[in-house]
Motif scaffolding. Sequence first.
Motif, PDB file in Angstrom:
ATOM      1  N   PRO A   7       0.818  -1.213   0.000  1.00 16.86           N
ATOM      2  CA  PRO A   7       0.000   0.000   0.000  1.00 16.86           C
ATOM      3  C   PRO A   7       0.849   1.258   0.000  1.00 16.86           C
ATOM      4  O   PRO A   7       0.454   2.278  -0.545  1.00 16.86           O
ATOM      5  CB  PRO A   7      -0.795  -0.112   1.285  1.00 16.86           C
ATOM      6  N   GLN A  10       1.396   1.699  -3.449  1.00 17.57           N
ATOM      7  CA  GLN A  10       0.294   1.310  -4.308  1.00 17.57           C
ATOM      8  C   GLN A  10       0.041   2.334  -5.413  1.00 17.57           C
ATOM      9  O   GLN A  10      -0.152   1.976  -6.558  1.00 17.57           O
ATOM     10  CB  GLN A  10      -0.946   1.164  -3.457  1.00 17.57           C
ATOM     11  N   GLY A 166      -9.584 -13.175  -2.055  1.00 17.07           N
ATOM     12  CA  GLY A 166      -9.141 -12.139  -1.116  1.00 17.07           C
ATOM     13  C   GLY A 166      -7.964 -12.552  -0.257  1.00 17.07           C
ATOM     14  O   GLY A 166      -7.608 -11.856   0.691  1.00 17.07           O
ATOM     15  N   GLU A 167      -7.345 -13.708  -0.566  1.00 24.22           N
ATOM     16  CA  GLU A 167      -6.225 -14.164   0.260  1.00 24.22           C
ATOM     17  C   GLU A 167      -4.997 -13.273   0.081  1.00 24.22           C
ATOM     18  O   GLU A 167      -4.185 -13.128   0.996  1.00 24.22           O
ATOM     19  CB  GLU A 167      -5.872 -15.620  -0.080  1.00 24.22           C
ATOM     20  N   GLU A 169      -5.078 -10.045  -0.368  1.00 19.15           N
ATOM     21  CA  GLU A 169      -5.316  -8.885   0.482  1.00 19.15           C
ATOM     22  C   GLU A 169      -5.047  -9.246   1.946  1.00 19.15           C
ATOM     23  O   GLU A 169      -4.543  -8.420   2.716  1.00 19.15           O
ATOM     24  CB  GLU A 169      -6.749  -8.386   0.305  1.00 19.15           C
ATOM     25  N   ALA A 170      -5.367 -10.500   2.297  1.00 18.11           N
ATOM     26  CA  ALA A 170      -5.093 -10.943   3.674  1.00 18.11           C
ATOM     27  C   ALA A 170      -3.590 -10.957   3.938  1.00 18.11           C
ATOM     28  O   ALA A 170      -3.145 -10.624   5.041  1.00 18.11           O
ATOM     29  CB  ALA A 170      -5.692 -12.325   3.909  1.00 18.11           C
ATOM     30  N   LEU A 171      -2.809 -11.330   2.941  1.00 20.97           N
ATOM     31  CA  LEU A 171      -1.347 -11.282   3.090  1.00 20.97           C
ATOM     32  C   LEU A 171      -0.890  -9.849   3.324  1.00 20.97           C
ATOM     33  O   LEU A 171      -0.050  -9.581   4.186  1.00 20.97           O
ATOM     34  CB  LEU A 171      -0.665 -11.811   1.829  1.00 20.97           C
ATOM     35  N   GLU A 172      -1.450  -8.935   2.535  1.00 21.70           N
ATOM     36  CA  GLU A 172      -1.094  -7.514   2.691  1.00 21.70           C
ATOM     37  C   GLU A 172      -1.458  -7.025   4.087  1.00 21.70           C
ATOM     38  O   GLU A 172      -0.718  -6.246   4.690  1.00 21.70           O
ATOM     39  CB  GLU A 172      -1.807  -6.667   1.646  1.00 21.70           C
ATOM     40  N   ALA A 173      -2.607  -7.492   4.596  1.00 22.98           N
ATOM     41  CA  ALA A 173      -3.020  -7.074   5.940  1.00 22.98           C
ATOM     42  C   ALA A 173      -2.035  -7.562   6.991  1.00 22.98           C
ATOM     43  O   ALA A 173      -1.903  -6.949   8.049  1.00 22.98           O
ATOM     44  CB  ALA A 173      -4.428  -7.598   6.236  1.00 22.98           C
ATOM     45  N   LEU A 174      -1.361  -8.674   6.710  1.00 19.59           N
ATOM     46  CA  LEU A 174      -0.345  -9.184   7.638  1.00 19.59           C
ATOM     47  C   LEU A 174       1.020  -8.556   7.347  1.00 19.59           C
ATOM     48  O   LEU A 174       2.035  -9.006   7.890  1.00 19.59           O
ATOM     49  CB  LEU A 174      -0.240 -10.707   7.508  1.00 19.59           C
ATOM     50  N   CYS A 175       1.025  -7.546   6.464  1.00 18.18           N
ATOM     51  CA  CYS A 175       2.267  -6.861   6.074  1.00 18.18           C
ATOM     52  C   CYS A 175       3.248  -7.818   5.404  1.00 18.18           C
ATOM     53  O   CYS A 175       4.464  -7.687   5.538  1.00 18.18           O
ATOM     54  CB  CYS A 175       2.946  -6.184   7.256  1.00 18.18           C
ATOM     55  N   ILE A 176       2.702  -8.817   4.728  1.00 19.31           N
ATOM     56  CA  ILE A 176       3.556  -9.753   3.980  1.00 19.31           C
ATOM     57  C   ILE A 176       3.486  -9.356   2.510  1.00 19.31           C
ATOM     58  O   ILE A 176       2.392  -9.261   1.946  1.00 19.31           O
ATOM     59  CB  ILE A 176       3.081 -11.214   4.179  1.00 19.31           C
ATOM     60  N   ASP A 177       4.643  -9.116   1.934  1.00 18.85           N
ATOM     61  CA  ASP A 177       4.698  -8.708   0.534  1.00 18.85           C
ATOM     62  C   ASP A 177       4.317  -9.905  -0.357  1.00 18.85           C
ATOM     63  O   ASP A 177       5.031 -10.910  -0.371  1.00 18.85           O
ATOM     64  CB  ASP A 177       6.125  -8.248   0.233  1.00 18.85           C
TER      65      ASP A 177
END
Lengths: 299, 255
Positions: A7, A10, A166-167, A169-177
Amino acid sequence: MKSVFDPARQKIYLPAVESSSANPPDVERAPPAPFPFRFLDAVGRNIIRFIQTAQGLIAFTLITLGVAVTKFNTSSRLIHPLIRSQIFRAGLQLLPMISFLACALGLMIIGQMVALLTRVGAQSLAGTVMVTVVVRELGPLAAALLVLARAGAAYVIELGTSRALGEVEALEALCIDPIHYLVIPRMVGLALAIFSLTVYFIIVALVSGYLFAFVQDVPLLPGDYFKQLAVALTWEDFALLALKTCGFGVIITVVTCFQGLAQPLRLEQVSGATTRAVVQSVVACVLLDVLFIIVYLVM
Amino acid sequence: MIDVTIGTTSVVETVAVEGIDWSIAAGDYWVVGGPPGSGKSDLLATLAGLHRPLKGTLRFFGSDIAELGEDDFLAARLRIGLVFENGGRSFNHLTVAENAALPLRYHHHAQTVETDERVKKILEAIGLAPFANAIPGQLKHAWRQRVGLARALAAGPEVLLLDNPLAGLGPQESRWWGEFLAQLSSGHEVMEGRPTTLVVACHDLRPWTDQGKQFALLKQKRWALIGGRAELTCSNDPLLRGLLALDFSGGQPVG
């Protein structure tokens, strides 16, 4: 450097990749025009679509390579096992199939070629022809296409489904690139797998080809055959073989991951993305092959 | 902890939320209500740092994210956890334990033993220990939602954002969530007794009226109401009355 999905970046990356998505929307249609204009219109649309896809692929490639360099040793405890699993999946699991293919092609092409060369008295060229056909062309391309069919197509489905559910986006939410976690292990794994499979393919094809020639009573001793191969092979062949096979690995990964990840997908669009990825990968691999042929000719 | 002033946030060329001026303090327990499509999920995604306001500012723990470097922004985001709705978007290529361990293994480079201990503690606390080696896709919806919670809690966030956590859950399961979140808010042992700041988005306010300490209402992507329980009970906003009666038909109260 952060990935296309970060993000923080982004606004920089996403327009570059998503606006030139793998399946760009049609340009707004004008009223029907006479035939020659309709033809030109269709050609123009396809050219624009091609340029947009190429632009997106290049952007995605640069981002992926950037992440590979900047996060080279980041989270190695997690990423290294993923690379090993990709090597197993795209390499070791393909050994039976590549063995069969190498034997079959060895019998069909090499065996016949050695027999033909011997018949016209040119058996001294067998080594040169083998190196040109098998080491430089057939081996890398056959291994790459097999890996594309087996692993590359599956990548698009996996990643496309992950994106649709949406998985990602879930990775992004965990701050995983997502590029680092999903693309880099596949890229490294695929490059190493194609290189290893190519070496294995070449050995099996050359041996099986000679065996076929031997069965045909071709007067070429094994020692002479392998001596010719050794003489024909140069260090550039090894270097370019490694470069080419790794290039195929990078291309297949980038194209398949681009189609699966770099655009919002719905589940019903995943099959279309898979088809596009396979076709684009084949075209890109052949183009890279042509580039290497030019390099060989210049050398 | 989080201050957000959103002029406009857009997602894929569509305005997600606008005109939001909000401050979340440590220990808060916010309940954000609103009918489907009112922008709750987008607001939570903005708070989690997934989207950036096109206009306005977003401050994480006192720092404007526009002025934060990449590492500082990442560090701030790691202090915020997000639980998605509809099964928590857990990863089906990993087991339940691996799902929970993923952020630890990626960010904290934790040893396997340390990770395993932390994950075991969390799974036991939220009742997932018997399913540690199962694939989330094999579990019922209610358990999958807990997998999403376990994954968000693993990194020990100070702020936990939950997007419609009770969607599709039965009364018993909803009660468990309410009790567990209340424990988190007051300080649960999986968070070393530290109170966790909570923000829950939902379209049914009824289970949350006794839980939340602060309430906000989103209407057509804007704040319609914001305040404590007193404001909630005193308000005659038809949308609020509708949400409390779970009726979205023009915001008219039911019964």
